[in-house]
Design an enzyme around this catalytic site. Structure first.
Site, PDB file in Angstrom:
ATOM      1  N   CYS A 126       0.828  -1.205   0.000  1.00 22.55           N
ATOM      2  CA  CYS A 126       0.000   0.000   0.000  1.00 22.55           C
ATOM      3  C   CYS A 126       0.866   1.261   0.000  1.00 22.55           C
ATOM      4  O   CYS A 126       1.979   1.265   0.499  1.00 22.55           O
ATOM      5  CB  CYS A 126      -0.937   0.104   1.189  1.00 22.55           C
ATOM      6  N   LYS A 176       5.916  -4.706  -3.611  1.00 18.91           N
ATOM      7  CA  LYS A 176       7.371  -4.677  -3.450  1.00 18.91           C
ATOM      8  C   LYS A 176       7.805  -4.532  -1.996  1.00 18.91           C
ATOM      9  O   LYS A 176       8.872  -4.976  -1.615  1.00 18.91           O
ATOM     10  CB  LYS A 176       7.951  -3.525  -4.272  1.00 18.91           C
TER      11      LYS A 176
HETATM   12  C1  F6R Z   1      11.317 -11.218  -5.388  1.00 13.98           C
HETATM   13  C2  F6R Z   1      11.256 -10.144  -4.414  1.00 13.98           C
HETATM   14  C3  F6R Z   1      10.915 -10.501  -3.014  1.00 13.98           C
HETATM   15  C4  F6R Z   1      11.772  -9.677  -2.045  1.00 13.98           C
HETATM   16  C5  F6R Z   1      11.334  -9.943  -0.596  1.00 13.98           C
HETATM   17  C6  F6R Z   1      12.210  -9.200   0.398  1.00 13.98           C
HETATM   18  O1  F6R Z   1      11.668 -10.725  -6.635  1.00 13.98           O
HETATM   19  O2  F6R Z   1      11.454  -9.010  -4.724  1.00 13.98           O
HETATM   20  O3  F6R Z   1      11.080 -11.863  -2.782  1.00 13.98           O
HETATM   21  O4  F6R Z   1      13.109 -10.009  -2.236  1.00 13.98           O
HETATM   22  O5  F6R Z   1      10.001  -9.541  -0.426  1.00 13.98           O
HETATM   23  O6  F6R Z   1      12.163  -7.830   0.199  1.00 13.98           O
HETATM   24  P1  F6R Z   1      13.247  -6.865   0.834  1.00 13.98           P
HETATM   25  O7  F6R Z   1      14.555  -7.167   0.214  1.00 13.98           O
HETATM   26  O8  F6R Z   1      12.749  -5.482   0.531  1.00 13.98           O
HETATM   27  O9  F6R Z   1      13.264  -7.150   2.310  1.00 13.98           O
END
Ligand code: F6R
Length: 610
Positions: free
Chosen positions: A2, A605
């Site tokens: 969000c 993301k």
């Molecule tokens: C896959 C992807 C997710 C992130 C995961 C951790 O392409 O982007 O698996 O790697 O949600 O996110 P961060 O690195 O932001 O803690």
């Protein structure tokens, strides 16, 4: 997950346009539904619906909304299905209070019932609505918006941020309680948002906030207060040097492809960071700790697995790689004041990682070293020290360049530690560091150039495949898992990434004629991988190899196997480069399947929820 944006402006002609323009930059955080509440002549106008910001804008003409203040929200559904009624912003009991949140309210069920029992009209099943009602409730008691917002926080348990306003008041208020929030001061307006990219269309003058703080936005000023006692804080305005164009596609059809192509530059920039003087602190943190855990989720975890191999090989130092959400039940009682948790997170906000950070901090259980991309994130502010990934914005939901940067960081730190502790002799260490700092950008570019067309062609042959494996051995263990994650995430296929010597312990039974298995290998391990390839070949499976072209492999393989060939490079660069053809393969397959790889369904993301 969000994204919220609130704007208070001197010019009532373009609030809708501004909110849409700024919120569009948060699309990577959620795209289930969108809404805008704009206040014109002390009346709140609310338009919201299911769909992406561009769809809903087209249908409901969000951009044409007028007013001198407003709040927009892009939702990634957790509490309540992605429907119009659950879309944010929400009203309070009457269309006087308006607001939207990001995060989760953990006491949702009890608090919603309590509000209903005390006469509140709760319309949706979404926890964001409760934030607006909490403010409504305390306004009834105090008649003061500042106090109402401040006190509302005590009713709401969880990790969240919200923005809220009242029809007859010129200000917008916002609180940060565990989810990201940043503010900006432009010449004609002030803005608060879940992330920096949506501030940049308005201003480069930003204010970073900490948890437990709240804001009051007027058209010309952003005031920061401590929620606990309402004390005004003196928070400096900083000028960010991030270019707004960093959050644009720059001629590529998708952000994902652009970000894959940025990797040669990332290789150069992250080495610049590692060669800085702060590296000494990072190395000491690692050297001076007892148990060392590497905690991360998703792609960051896969990079951590590659990192664990580097630390073993180059530095003789054991790292314990742990999945973020698994860390507490699996390792929390093994921490002590000398432990080190290396917390790896692109966003620096992932809740599973924040839980570990909080556990360590609150109980004084050793030190934390963040490896983080988003500047101004909670991990960056709260870890004892942090290594920036130096990737700039990664907008596409699938991680590519940040995973790549993480693997370089681990290789570099491991080589430095190995040189210091004598695991490597000086010349050997120097050679590895030179390969990383001088040669890697050029090899990265060659790997992209060479494998782009191969991956594109191979993708066409896989469009009807619904199920496959991607196997790695030794250094390529994490790489294979990452390739599989990419294929699952943006192609909606089942692709399992696993250790190639484990395949025979059960999964091999899935192989029938032409069943595809991707093997990722390096010249160091291909002698072993050949055994695993043969086990699949003997069952008439389809073999796809990712790695350097090698005679010993070719001698064992039929000429018609698919080879995603990376350029010949120094051995220890292989695990870093091998991911590139897999990123490209998943990208082209996704596009061939008619999927937008930047916005895969059901995902977000930044996952600030448990
Ligand atoms: C896959 C992807 C997710 C992130 C995961 C951790 O392409 O982007 O698996 O790697 O949600 O996110 P961060 O690195 O932001 O803690």
């Amino acid at each position: 997950m969000c994204g919220i944006t609130g704007i208070v402006t001197k010019n009532s002609e373009n609030i809708g346009e501004l909110l849409v323009k700024c919120s569009r930059k948060l699309t990577y955080r959620g795209y289930d539904s969108v809404g805008v509440a704009a206040v014109l002549n002390n009346e709140v106008h609310l338009r919201k619906d299911v769909g992406t910001i561009d769809d809903v804008d087209k249908r409901l003409k969000l951009s044409s909304m007028l007013g001198d203040r407003g709040i927009a929200q892009l939702r990634w559904a957790t509490y309540g299905a992605p429907t119009k009624v659950n879309a944010q912003p929400h009203f309070g009991c009457k269309p006087v209070f308006y607001g939207a949140h990001n995060g989760n309210i953990h006491n949702y069920a009890e608090y919603r019932q309590e509000l209903i029992d005390t006469g509140h009209i709760v319309r949706s099943e979404n926890d964001g609505e409760l934030c607006v009602h909490a403010v409504d409730k305390y306004y009834e008691e105090t008649g003061d918006m500042f106090e109402a917002v401040r006190r509302s926080v005590s009713d709401l348990h969880g990790a969240f941020a919200f923005a809220v306003g009242r029809a007859d008041e010129r200000e917008i208020y916002s609180v940060k309680m565990g989810s990201s929030l940043v503010a900006g001061v432009g010449s004609n307006e002030t803005i608060v948002s879940s992330d920096l990219p949506s501030i940049l269309p308005v201003t480069k003058q930003v204010i970073y906030l900490k948890d437990g703080e709240m804001l009051r936005l007027t058209p010309s000023e952003v005031e920061v207060f401590r929620i606990e006692d309402g004390k005004k804080l003196n928070r400096p305005i900083e000028t960010t040097d991030i270019d707004e164009r960093a959050a644009e596609k720059g001629g590529y059809p998708h952000f994902m492809l652009k970000e894959i192509h940025e990797q040669p530059m990332v290789a150069q920039d992250v080495i610049g960071v590692l060669e800085g003087k702060e590296c000494e602190d990072w190395l000491k943190l690692i050297e001076e700790s007892s148990n060392k855990y590497l905690v991360a989720c998703g792609s960051s975890h896969n990079a951590g697995i590659v990192g664990t191999y580097y630390f073993n090989k180059l530095a003789g130092i054991p790292l314990i790689p742990a999945i973020g959400g698994q860390f507490l039940p699996m390792y929390s009682n093994t921490l002590d004041e000398d432990s080190l948790c290396i917390l790896v997170s692109q966003s620096g906000e992932t809740k599973d990682i924040m839980n570990v950070l909080n556990l360590v901090e609150e109980n004084n259980l050793g030190k934390t070293l963040g490896i983080v991309n988003v500047i101004g994130s909670t991990l960056m502010f709260n870890a004892d020290s942090y290594v920036p990934m130096a990737c700039g914005y990664e907008i596409s939901v699938p991680a590519t360049k940040t995973y790549f940067s993480q693997t370089i960081i681990f290789a570099y730190l491991a080589a430095k530690l190995g040189e210091r502790n004598g695991n490597l002799d000086r010349d050997e260490a120097r050679e590895i560091i030179t390969h990383l700092s001088k040669d890697l950008p050029k090899y990265t570019q060659t790997a992209i150039d060479r494998t782009d067309i191969l991956a594109k062609n191979l993708a066409r042959t896989l469009v009807d495949v619904k199920d496959l494996y991607c196997l790695g051995y030794g250094f390529t263990d994490g790489v294979a898992r990452e390739g599989a994650l990419k294929i699952k995430e943006i192609c909606y296929n089942h692709c399992e990434g696993m250790y190639s010597s484990e395949f025979k312990h059960g999964p091999l039974s899935i192989v029938t004629e032409d069943y595809p298995v991707i093997f990722v290998t390096t010249p160091e391990d291909s002698w072993m991988v050949i055994n695993h390839i043969n086990e699949v070949k003997a069952r008439h499976g389809r073999i796809i190899v990712v790695g350097e072209r090698e005679e010993k492999l070719e001698a064992y393989l039929a000429s018609n196997i698919d080879y995603l060939e990376v350029p010949k490079a120094p051995l220890l660069l292989n695990p870093i480069l091998d991911v590139i053809p897999l990123q490209l393969l998943s990208y082209y397959l996704s596009v061939d399947l008619g999927i937008n790889p930047d916005l895969p369904r059901n995902l977000s993301k930044t996952l600030t929820v448990d």
